[in-house]
Every structure is written in C-alpha cells, then in structure tokens.
Design an enzyme around this catalytic site. Structure first.
Site, mmCIF file in Angstrom:
data_model
loop_
_atom_site.group_PDB
_atom_site.id
_atom_site.type_symbol
_atom_site.label_atom_id
_atom_site.label_comp_id
_atom_site.label_asym_id
_atom_site.label_seq_id
_atom_site.Cartn_x
_atom_site.Cartn_y
_atom_site.Cartn_z
ATOM 1 N N TYR A 1 3.059 53.071 -21.159
ATOM 2 C CA TYR A 1 4.128 54.067 -21.235
ATOM 3 C C TYR A 1 4.209 54.641 -22.647
ATOM 4 C CZ TYR A 1 5.215 52.387 -16.571
ATOM 5 O OH TYR A 1 5.129 52.052 -15.246
ATOM 6 N N GLN B 1 16.027 46.877 -19.455
ATOM 7 C CA GLN B 1 14.788 47.327 -20.083
ATOM 8 C C GLN B 1 14.861 48.842 -20.248
ATOM 9 O OE1 GLN B 1 10.771 47.592 -18.192
ATOM 10 N NE2 GLN B 1 10.221 45.993 -19.653
ATOM 11 N N ARG C 1 9.019 44.725 -25.479
ATOM 12 C CA ARG C 1 7.887 44.295 -24.669
ATOM 13 C C ARG C 1 6.629 45.015 -25.142
ATOM 14 N NH1 ARG C 1 6.661 44.168 -18.060
ATOM 15 N NH2 ARG C 1 5.865 42.041 -18.141
#
Length: 363
Positions: free
Chosen positions: A165, A101, A213
C-alpha cells in the site's frame, strides 16, 4: 504461566493481558460509505468473546482518495465516528484492547475518486506521483483519523506501512524512483512514513498506542525490500515514537525468503529494537506449537490471520491437550457458525482453497 499468556506493557503505558493478537483482516463487511456494518461488529465481537485480547480492525481508509475496496471500514470523516464508537465500546466491554489500522491504498486505492496516488506516475493503475501538497494532505488525514480513533474510545492505532500500500510504495526501491527528498536513499524513501508517524504521535495523548505495520522483506516479487534496510527503518520509527512494530510475513518464525542465509526475520528486529518496543508478527501461525516456535524466533506478540477466521476462540482452545484447528477449505455453514457474514463469505470464495460447499465439522 506460558509466555503467550503473560501480560506486557507498551512504552506508552498501555497494559495488554496476553501475547496473542487478531490480525487486521480485510472482511468487506462495512457499508459502501465506510460506516460500520452490523456483520463487521458481530465478526469482531465474536473474536473478543473467544479470548482475543488484542483486536485490530481491518485496514480503515483515512480519506476517500485512499479507499481501496468495497465494504472497507472508514475513519475518514465525522460520519464514521458513531460506528467506530459503537465498535470500540463493545470490544472494550468484552475485555479486548482494540486498535484501528489506519490505511491509504495508494496505487491500490481502487475506489479513489481520481487517479490513484503513489510515489511516482504510471504503473498498472496509472498512478499520480504525490506532490508536496499531496504528502502534507495525506499526513493530515492520518492525524485526523488517529484523533478520531482516540475520540471513539480505541486504545491505539496501527499505521499500515505494509503489503504494497501507499507507504510501502514509497519504501520500496523498485516503486520509488523519485529524485526529491522523498526518494533516493533509504532515509528519503522512509521520510513520508516517519513524518506521518511523528505527526500522529504528537496529535494523540501520551497513553494512546501508536504502532506501524511493515513488510520487512520481499515475499514474492523482488522489489528491493531487504532485511537490513527494514531493521534500520524500524529503529528510526522507534526513535520517532512507535510503541510497537508489526511484521507482515509468510512465516512469522522464518528467515527472509530471498536471504535464506539469514536467521529469523523477527529475531533481527528483536535484537535491534529497544526492549520496550514489542515485535508483533503474523504469518503461518495455526497451532499453539506454531506460536511457540514464533516466540522462540524473536516474536513478542503472535498475530493470527486465517486461524482467527476459523477459530474465534483460538486463544482458549489452542491450549487444550489434543486440540487441532480445522484447516481450510471450510464450508459456508462452518463459516457462518463463526460469524462470517455473506459479504465476507463472497470475498473468501475468491481465495482458492478457502471455501468448499462440502459440509465440514462445526467449530
């Protein structure tokens, strides 16, 4: 064969033998410089031995500017490559499809050497609004990290566009008040993520998986993430080359918390996306019944977070008649028995209701 145990193939050609995935979990078990720690290697290998056939690393920082917490895995430079290669090789030998990721903390990059980068200036962490040079530099860092992941031997990468984020800070209306081409309407707010995905897709081989994601809806604070917008973004990402879309949810089978009149979030994505783009979803999956409920709500691949902490062999054990997962809180002895190292234990202790000093049954 149960649906969860059926293989699937991503449109890049990658074949995956089951529809149960381990979530990209923060575990704080890498070294201070981001090189792989032995405890992190043991943690992930234990879950591969337990039957997880899709395993993601934790969020791995793509540049020091995006470094978010102590013990975070890095994929930002050549010094990280040896550990990443060791990890990819060991997971592959255990039969797992391993992905990294890719992450930039943005406003949450607590270890950034300067002011944290975000969509705009200000906020609780005194962020610096990204310039065009910043955007191009960060995009290049994601590209270099993806190439590094492929060189190390991973099967793919997942671009972290969720959980508040950097990319979420651009996607969210309340956090992105820019008036240039990277702000304004939905297409402007999604531009940074889309450009990064396209650049990553172009930089790696055609058989290397690239996914994203997303936090598709507001789960707690109202920041302006709504289902229809997120479904539209996912459609654009599919056009841009995404091989899968991973939804970060509180309930993988449920409706949007603030749009209760809607059906399951995952179903909206499943109905809108091409058939060859699987919908991964995490959120509240503890039992096999939870997983089946999620697949009945539009989820193609169920993603386990806390359940995989307590039960590294969940894919095998969950199908046994009468088996029930051990709920938290868990004792330190229990967690040690499932390959939770000391640093991860300290991290879990800070999460209310997760760790107790009472002795719990062994897994």
């Amino acid at each position: 064969m149960e649906y969860l145990d059926r293989p699937f193939t991503l449109r890049c050609g990658l074949e995956v033998p089951q529809r149960i995935a381990m979530a990209p979990l923060t575990n704080t078990q890498s070294e201070a410089d981001g090189t792989l720690g032995d405890d992190e290697l043991r943690w992930l290998n234990t879950r591969a031995r337990g039957g997880f056939r899709w395993i993601s690393t934790c969020a791995a920082f793509v540049c020091e500017e995006g470094h978010a917490w102590e013990g975070q895995l890095g994929i930002a430079s050549e010094m990280h490559l040896a550990g990443l290669t060791r990890l990819a090789n060991s997971l592959g030998e255990l039969g797992a499809t391993a992905v990294v990721q890719l992450h930039h903390g943005g406003a949450k990059a607590a270890l950034s050497p300067g002011r944290p980068l975000s969509a705009v200036d200000g906020g609780p962490t005194n962020t610096r609004g990204a310039t065009m040079d910043d955007i191009h530099r960060v995009t290049a860092a994601f590209v270099a990290a993806a190439r590094r992941a492929e060189q190390a031997g991973f099967a793919g990468v997942e671009i972290h566009g969720a959980n508040g984020y950097l990319f979420t800070q651009f996607l969210t209306p309340a956090d992105n008040t820019r008036d240039d081409s990277y702000g304004g309407d939905l297409s402007g707010r999604a531009r940074f993520l889309r450009e990064t995905l396209r650049a990553v897709r172009a930089a790696v081989s055609s058989g290397f998986a690239v996914g994203v994601r997303l936090s598709p809806v507001d789960l707690f604070d109202r920041r302006g993430l709504v289902l229809d917008d997120s479904v539209r973004v996912a459609g654009w990402l599919a056009e841009d080359g995404a091989d899968f879309i991973h939804l970060s949810l509180k309930d993988a089978a449920g409706p949007p918390p603030h749009e209760a009149e809607r059906g399951p979030v995952a179903r909206a994505f499943r109905e809108a996306l091409p058939d060859d783009i699987p919908v991964f979803a995490a959120g509240g999956i503890w039992t096999r019944a939870d997983a089946v409920r999620a697949t009945g709500s539009g989820v193609d691949v169920v993603v386990l977070g806390r359940a995989s902490i307590a039960h590294p062999d969940w894919p095998m054990r969950s199908a046994e008649p009468g088996w029930h997962p051990v709920p938290p809180p868990w004792s330190p002895e229990y967690l040690s028995a499932v390959a939770v190292g000391p640093d991860f234990l300290t991290y879990l202790r800070a999460r209310p209701g997760t760790v107790t000093d009472g002795v719990r049954p062994r897994p």
